[in-house]
Design an enzyme around this catalytic site. Sequence first.
Site, PDB file in Angstrom:
ATOM      1  N   GLY A 129       0.893  -1.098  -0.134  1.00  0.00           N
ATOM      2  CA  GLY A 129       0.146  -0.025  -0.053  1.00  0.00           C
ATOM      3  C   GLY A 129       0.891   1.143   0.042  1.00  0.00           C
ATOM      4  O   GLY A 129       0.847   1.868   1.229  1.00  0.00           O
ATOM      5  N   SER A 131       1.276   3.602  -3.311  1.00  0.00           N
ATOM      6  CA  SER A 131       0.850   4.735  -4.357  1.00  0.00           C
ATOM      7  C   SER A 131      -0.740   4.956  -4.026  1.00  0.00           C
ATOM      8  O   SER A 131      -1.463   4.227  -3.383  1.00  0.00           O
ATOM      9  CB  SER A 131       0.860   3.937  -5.773  1.00  0.00           C
ATOM     10  OG  SER A 131       2.283   3.988  -6.243  1.00  0.00           O
ATOM     11  N   GLU A 247      13.275  -3.550  -3.272  1.00  0.00           N
ATOM     12  CA  GLU A 247      12.151  -3.832  -4.562  1.00  0.00           C
ATOM     13  C   GLU A 247      12.855  -3.463  -5.764  1.00  0.00           C
ATOM     14  O   GLU A 247      12.626  -4.020  -6.986  1.00  0.00           O
ATOM     15  CB  GLU A 247      10.985  -2.731  -4.461  1.00  0.00           C
ATOM     16  CG  GLU A 247       9.918  -2.876  -5.672  1.00  0.00           C
ATOM     17  CD  GLU A 247       8.633  -1.877  -5.353  1.00  0.00           C
ATOM     18  OE1 GLU A 247       7.731  -1.996  -6.160  1.00  0.00           O
ATOM     19  OE2 GLU A 247       8.729  -1.169  -4.576  1.00  0.00           O
ATOM     20  N   SER A 382       9.121   5.264 -11.286  1.00  0.00           N
ATOM     21  CA  SER A 382       9.580   5.608 -12.818  1.00  0.00           C
ATOM     22  C   SER A 382      10.910   5.576 -13.418  1.00  0.00           C
ATOM     23  O   SER A 382      11.566   6.031 -12.435  1.00  0.00           O
ATOM     24  CB  SER A 382       8.574   6.605 -13.295  1.00  0.00           C
ATOM     25  OG  SER A 382       9.029   7.989 -12.629  1.00  0.00           O
ATOM     26  N   GLU A 384      11.929   7.880 -14.777  1.00  0.00           N
ATOM     27  CA  GLU A 384      12.474   9.151 -14.598  1.00  0.00           C
ATOM     28  C   GLU A 384      12.982   9.447 -13.598  1.00  0.00           C
ATOM     29  O   GLU A 384      13.857  10.063 -13.381  1.00  0.00           O
ATOM     30  CB  GLU A 384      11.326  10.257 -15.218  1.00  0.00           C
ATOM     31  CG  GLU A 384      10.856  10.227 -16.688  1.00  0.00           C
ATOM     32  CD  GLU A 384       9.904   9.015 -17.143  1.00  0.00           C
ATOM     33  OE1 GLU A 384       9.853   8.799 -18.172  1.00  0.00           O
ATOM     34  OE2 GLU A 384       9.489   8.240 -16.112  1.00  0.00           O
TER      35      GLU A 384
END
Length: 396
Positions: A129, A131, A247, A382, A384
């Site tokens: 949990g 985002s 992760e 991401s 970026e």
Amino acid sequence: MSPILDADDLAFRDEVRVFLRERLTDDLVRATRLNTSVFSEPDVCLRWQRILFERGWVAPAWPVEHGGAGWSLVRRWIFETELARAGAPPLSPLGLRMAGPVIMRFGTPEQRARWLPRMLSGEDVWCQGYSEPGSGSDLASLKTRAVRDGDAYVVDGTKIWTTHAHHADMMFALVRTGADSARRQDGISFLLIDMRTPGITVRPIRSASGDHEVNQVFFDGVRVPLANRVGEEGQGWTIAKYLLEFERGGALAAARLRAALERVVALAGARGALGDPDLALAVSAVEVDVDALESTELRVMATMQVGQNPGGLVSSMLKLRWSELQQAITRLAVRALGADALVWETERPMHLHPPLSSLDDEARPVVAQYLNARAYTIFGGSSEIQREIVAREVLG
């Protein structure tokens, strides 16, 4: 590209190969080949996890005192490489590679005793949990709030893109427990939430690939015991950064990428597509990139072997490269498929349904895997964001 193996390591490799021949069944391999999701389907993953658990091989990186195998990095590399070559289902990382290390590092003895054994056995399935709508890459802006009420927190808010929340028994979540401050990373805590608690609603999100793997989760007055907070109140951001290292860079990805590329080459060869020099050149370029990634993973292993922590920079570099390579391999598969890429299989999971077309098992999942892989450069941070981290660490 491989580390130098001594006689004991070679004997261990042979032991793993014998185990895989005896215990990895054809239906598990087929289900893995037909998987179109980021994670293995729970019926496949948990079957394989229980087989590994019986052998004591379910958590190679965990220390022995917590029920892990306690292997050296070389043996972990051997194990992951052999699993990939054999086509074994990857286990869900949410408990074993993410929540587990956090509980070992920051949890109380009672928390370790309660959750780690169930994580190993597969009794508890976990989801993440993190985002929220409007708080993805900018995670520090999260708004889900937990207010103390006696011996519990009352949680209100929502999480989104929550993989396998519809299967999960437990969620590890970041929630805001402190007052708003100028530094948004302050006041965030790390909670373990039982998904069967009243007030939780899981709403499915169907992805472009046709899969139901992600969800939006709503919390409406959900009571979470104070005993389920990991670390101190307000320590959540520190814990989250620690977890993200696992992760983003906690797995050895090159072996599975190479196995996936080999399947693409076989698919292209069976269809005569390797006669296209552009496709053959593209395959060679990706193969070189996979070799480079494996070389980097081995260098990281070498630094860890002498007790150094590779840190967030390396985790971001590895996450950036394996996610982009995963996408590149699925693009090659679609090219190899040619006009058959217009065929769409609607049933999920594929291994539980007969084909709806004349495509064989090698071709059926290709398009859905390609569509699903578009998310690889977004989830977990991401590309970026990863480039920004790398630039900040290297350039200052």
